[in-house]
Design a protein around this motif. Structure first.
Motif, PDB file in Angstrom:
ATOM      1  N   SER A  36      10.658   1.591  54.292  1.00 53.21           N
ATOM      2  CA  SER A  36       9.475   0.837  54.692  1.00 53.21           C
ATOM      3  C   SER A  36       8.216   1.658  54.406  1.00 53.21           C
ATOM      4  CB  SER A  36       9.582   0.524  56.179  1.00 53.21           C
ATOM      5  OG  SER A  36       8.506  -0.282  56.557  1.00 53.21           O
ATOM      6  N   GLY A  37       7.222   1.013  53.832  1.00 53.11           N
ATOM      7  CA  GLY A  37       5.961   1.695  53.557  1.00 53.11           C
ATOM      8  C   GLY A  37       5.927   2.470  52.249  1.00 53.11           C
ATOM      9  N   GLY A  39       5.710   1.314  49.281  1.00 52.48           N
ATOM     10  CA  GLY A  39       4.825   0.731  48.270  1.00 52.48           C
ATOM     11  C   GLY A  39       5.392  -0.450  47.485  1.00 52.48           C
ATOM     12  N   LYS A  40       6.458  -1.052  47.979  1.00 50.97           N
ATOM     13  CA  LYS A  40       7.097  -2.149  47.244  1.00 50.97           C
ATOM     14  C   LYS A  40       6.191  -3.372  47.138  1.00 50.97           C
ATOM     15  CE  LYS A  40      10.506  -2.232  50.242  1.00 50.97           C
ATOM     16  NZ  LYS A  40      10.094  -1.122  51.132  1.00 50.97           N
ATOM     17  N   THR A  41       5.698  -3.820  48.313  1.00 52.52           N
ATOM     18  CA  THR A  41       4.866  -5.034  48.316  1.00 52.52           C
ATOM     19  C   THR A  41       3.585  -4.813  47.507  1.00 52.52           C
ATOM     20  OG1 THR A  41       5.759  -5.751  50.434  1.00 52.52           O
ATOM     21  CG2 THR A  41       3.613  -6.637  49.822  1.00 52.52           C
ATOM     22  N   THR A  42       2.982  -3.635  47.673  1.00 51.77           N
ATOM     23  CA  THR A  42       1.765  -3.329  46.923  1.00 51.77           C
ATOM     24  C   THR A  42       2.047  -3.413  45.420  1.00 51.77           C
ATOM     25  OG1 THR A  42       1.152  -1.828  48.712  1.00 51.77           O
ATOM     26  CG2 THR A  42      -0.060  -1.599  46.648  1.00 51.77           C
TER      27      THR A  42
END
Ligand SMILES: Nc1ncnc2c1ncn2[C@@H]1O[C@H](COP(=O)(O)OP(=O)(O)OP(=O)(O)O)[C@@H](O)[C@H]1O
Ligand SMILES: [Mg+2]
Length: 370
Positions: A36-37, A39-42
């Motif tokens: 989590s965190g 950078g996948k969604t970004t």
């Protein structure tokens, strides 16, 4: 098809995506996974320009996305997210129709497309078109989300934990359904997940991220058998050998199965049992109905008496199954050898646990040596 070239995104002096490069071929499903965190969604949102990178370039079919207007770009890229993001005040049909309407498709074409997509994701158009999102279960809403992403038939799909918010059983069903859809449509897909089993099952290639960087980009088989470093090794976990089984189809390992017809004489059954500890029993149409253990033969006078009936769902696999499914049936049924049938229950062969032992040992040895 999609090419990210040294992409960096800085927020408050910190690179949350750092010098990240990735190539996804046409028709391929790339699964992005990582803590989590990381950078996948970004990363995903930079592809359709919902977020602009600080530096680096992104190409789709050799076109620099910076040179394509964001709204035009987004119409050619389907986007589905975990909480689905359906518009609550709009019906299912209206939700699916959003992009086709922006593209000013004719009413009739839109209606046909809605029906076609609902059928594709396994929901009846008559029943679901006029429902509102609050009238849907989590899994249904997720399927509508996928239908909406596919609406204008975009060549690319970006999916951010599309099956994230449902129970494990529904999740597996959605995955299977989506894999079937992909077999037909050959979209170029980048899908984010937290679930390694999902990644292994769905991906052509898995991209493992950590702290904004790409750690390993490889086929599920290689990620499992050749983790690039300790991080991947730990991420994949100690049951790598078992996870790998879900990528291996049983077809190569099916052996011919000793079987007798339920109408055979006891002599013939005795003969068949000379060479093996048990035989499968089929009905007159060669459909599997049970087995006979050799030990019991001397105490019985007819096949009917000796027969141990089986429920196909519980002990048989079909030709499309993976070794992982075989293993879970073996563990739940307590059988080391299980039958393989076709969809109608015709006996095709059998599969033995020794195959699984061999393959698990191979993948464990591989890492220990390298
Ligand atoms: N607008 C923003 N401003 C500042 N920091 C941000 C912003 N958006 C994201 N971040 C930070 O960037 C990092 C990457 O976020 P991102 O949403 O890409 O992670 P993720 O890998 O998708 O995580 P998750 O698995 O939890 O969804 C996080 O540390 C997050 O706090
Ligand atoms: Mg995310």
């Amino acid at each position: 098809m999609i090419s990210l070239n040294k992409i960096t995104k800085v927020y408050n002096d910190k690179a949350v995506v750092n010098n990240f490069s990735l190539e996804v071929d046409r028709g391929e499903m790339c699964v992005l996974i990582g803590p989590s965190g990381c950078g996948k969604t970004t990363t995903l949102r930079m592809i359709n320009r919902m977020i602009e990178p600080t530096s680096g370039e992104i190409f789709i079919d050799s076109r620099d996305v910076k040179k394509i207007k964001p709204d035009l770009l987004r119409r050619s890229i389907g986007y589905a997210i975990q909480m689905v993001g359906l518009f609550p005040h709009m019906t299912v049909a209206a939700n699916i129709a959003v992009v086709p309407q922006l593209l000013r498709w004719e009413k009739k074409k839109i209606k046909n497309r809605i029906d076609e997509l609902l059928i594709l994701v396994g929901l009846s158009p008559a029943e679901y078109s006029s429902k509102y999102p609050y009238q849907l279960s989590g899994g249904e809403a997720q399927r509508i989300g996928v239908a909406r992403a596919l609406a204008a038939n975009p060549p690319i799909l970006l999916m951010d934990e599309p099956f994230g918010a449902v129970d494990p059983l529904t999740r597996t069903k959605l995955q299977t359904q989506f894999l079937n859809i992909q077999k037909e449509l050959h979209k170029t897909i980048i899908l984010i997940t937290h679930d390694l089993d999902e990644a292994i099952r769905m991906a052509d290639r898995i991209a493992i991220m950590k702290d904004g960087e790409l750690v390993q980009y490889d086929t599920p088989e290689n990620i499992l058998s050749r983790p690039y470093n300790q991080f991947v090794y730990k991420f994949v976990g100690t049951d790598r050998a078992l996870k790998r089984l879900s990528r291996i189809n049983i077809s190569k390992f099916i052996k011919s199965a000793p079987s007798v017809d339920e109408d055979f004489s006891m002599d013939k059954v005795n003969q068949a049992c000379e060479k093996c500890r048990w035989v499968w029993v089929t009905d007159s149409k060669h459909r599997l109905i049970g087995w006979i253990d050799r030990k019991i033969l001397s105490q019985t006078t007819s096949i009917k008496e000796a027969l141990v009936p089986v429920s196909l769902d519980e002990i048989a696999v079909t030709e499309g199954a993976s070794l992982k499914e075989v293993l879970s049936i073996m563990l739940s049924s307590g059988l080391r050898t299980i039958p393989v049938t076709d969809k109608k229950g015709f006996l095709i062969g059998e599969i033995d646990m020794s195959i699984i032992e061999r393959i698990s040992a191979e993948s464990i040895n591989h890492y220990e040596k390298s």
